[in-house]
Design an enzyme around this catalytic site. Structure first.
Site, mmCIF file in Angstrom:
data_model
loop_
_atom_site.group_PDB
_atom_site.id
_atom_site.type_symbol
_atom_site.label_atom_id
_atom_site.label_comp_id
_atom_site.label_asym_id
_atom_site.label_seq_id
_atom_site.Cartn_x
_atom_site.Cartn_y
_atom_site.Cartn_z
ATOM 1 N N GLN A 114 166.895 81.470 -14.385
ATOM 2 C CA GLN A 114 166.319 82.570 -15.156
ATOM 3 C C GLN A 114 167.266 82.876 -16.314
ATOM 4 O O GLN A 114 168.284 83.545 -16.136
ATOM 5 C CB GLN A 114 166.113 83.791 -14.272
ATOM 6 N N ARG A 128 164.949 89.866 -15.232
ATOM 7 C CA ARG A 128 165.092 89.239 -16.542
ATOM 8 C C ARG A 128 164.139 88.050 -16.660
ATOM 9 O O ARG A 128 163.638 87.527 -15.670
ATOM 10 C CB ARG A 128 166.525 88.782 -16.767
ATOM 11 N N ALA A 188 158.280 92.041 -12.881
ATOM 12 C CA ALA A 188 158.746 90.666 -12.733
ATOM 13 C C ALA A 188 159.162 90.067 -14.078
ATOM 14 O O ALA A 188 159.041 90.684 -15.135
ATOM 15 C CB ALA A 188 157.646 89.820 -12.091
ATOM 16 N N HIS A 189 159.630 88.812 -14.004
ATOM 17 C CA HIS A 189 160.154 88.148 -15.201
ATOM 18 C C HIS A 189 159.062 87.912 -16.247
ATOM 19 O O HIS A 189 157.909 87.682 -15.938
ATOM 20 C CB HIS A 189 160.854 86.841 -14.839
ATOM 21 N N ASN A 190 159.494 88.010 -17.498
ATOM 22 C CA ASN A 190 158.659 87.744 -18.675
ATOM 23 C C ASN A 190 157.552 88.778 -18.905
ATOM 24 O O ASN A 190 156.697 88.585 -19.772
ATOM 25 C CB ASN A 190 158.013 86.355 -18.613
#
Length: 361
Positions: free
Chosen positions: A221, A241, A262-264
């Site tokens: 990540q 991240r 969550a990510h993105n």
């Protein structure tokens, strides 16, 4: 046990000061006995039931109108509709939006209640704080005992880093922000006037794995969390991240306690996300989106500007701008209500049929 207050006693306000802060209009400014009410002093805020002689209260509904008649408050902000419920001696301030006017006065009286305060109670870098020599802190930054500020961190003036907080290497935090006790901020860029409440985890690993015959292979990540100005993040909320791009929280958005982002994920400006909501990876929220408590959003969907999602709903596809959706899977609220009503009628009919069969046996 001695009663205590956890916030500094406010500087008293005259009713004239209250008028200036709230925009309300003082009814009978000369008072029933000819004595000017504008000089009456307010030293606190309270509900109608608990208010004492120095307190300001408010009334904005029928539910509270009768309680205004028995209040001991010094003054009350209310609307024209309920002004005649006021007892003798109560100073009445008229506003079209009593709750908003009351909030404005409360913020004026208790500015220290708007963000986390230093736990140790002193300004500057306290004994027991660990600040790396390469970190750059502007004048006026407060770091509590037990906080850790890593290498190459930059922190703007007026920011507070509370006890036990961890600020990871190369993190940037703007001015007049606050990181609450026990929170961690890594791989992140924070703007000005950002509030991170205690226990929040900002910039942790996104949940990414590639299945293989040898097991699940972890996906690095490599992105960041970018939190823009005037954002507030509740206690024990987690924001991962990004994997390759960034996770972004837009200007002015407010996120409750116990939320998973969550990510993105990209959240627009001035959004509201209520407790126990989970937003899966690569989802995008437009500006002024509102998600009720316990909403679940699957990954890679878009929720348009101004959309509202009812509590406990499950969003499985894109949501158009400006709509109100609810249910599982989420759909327009009128359609959802029709489905619920129809199911209720069918269930009642089936119950009646079953009862009828039993009586004929």
């Amino acid at each position: 046990m001695t009663e205590t207050s956890f916030f500094p006693l406010p500087v008293p306000l005259s009713l004239n000061d209250v008028v200036e802060a709230s925009g309300a209009r003082l009814m009978l400014p000369d008072g029933p006995d000819g004595v000017a009410l504008g000089a009456r002093v307010i030293t606190g805020v309270a509900t109608l039931e608990t208010a004492g002689p120095g307190d300001l209260a408010f009334c904005d509904s029928v539910e509270f109108a009768d309680k205004m008649g028995a209040t001991r408050a010094a003054a009350c902000i209310t609307s024209e509709r309920f002004a005649d419920k006021a007892p003798d001696g109560l100073a009445v301030l008229i506003s079209a939006r009593p709750a908003a006017a009351f909030l404005a006065v409360t913020r004026t009286l208790f500015p220290s209640a708007l963000r986390p305060l230093p736990i140790f109670g002193q300004e500057g870098i306290a004994p027991g704080a660990l600040v790396h020599p390469s970190a750059r802190l502007e004048a006026g930054v407060t770091v509590d005992p037990g906080a850790v500020v890593g290498p190459d961190v930059e922190v703007g003036a007026g920011t507070v880093i509370c006890a036990g907080a961890i600020i990871g290497p190369k993190v940037r935090i703007g001015r007049n922000s606050a990181v609450g006790p026990g929170a961690s901020v890594i791989h992140a860029l924070l703007g000005n006037n950002v509030i991170i409440h205690g226990g929040a985890r900002i910039g942790t690993d996104g949940f990414g794995y590639q299945p293989s015959p040898k097991g699940h292979q972890k996906v690095p990540q490599l992105g960041r969390v970018v939190i823009q100005d005037d954002v507030e993040i509740g206690a024990n909320t987690t924001i991962d991240r990004g994997a390759l791009s960034d996770t972004v929280i837009g200007e002015g958005s407010k996120i409750d306690n116990l939320v998973q982002i969550a990510h993105n994920v990209v959240i627009g400006r001035h959004c509201i996300v209520v407790s126990q909501t989970g937003i899966s990876g690569s989802t995008r929220l437009g500006d002024f989106v509102m998600l009720g408590g316990q909403v679940g959003v699957v990954g890679h969907v878009t929720i348009g500007d101004g959309a509202q999602i009812a509590a406990s709903s499950n969003v499985k596809g894109d949501v158009p701008p400006g709509v109100r959706w609810g249910g599982s899977p989420a759909k327009p609220v009128r359609e959802w209500f029709r489905e619920v009503t129809t199911l209720k009628k069918l269930a009642a009919r089936r119950t009646a049929d079953d009862d009828g069969e039993g009586s004929n046996a």
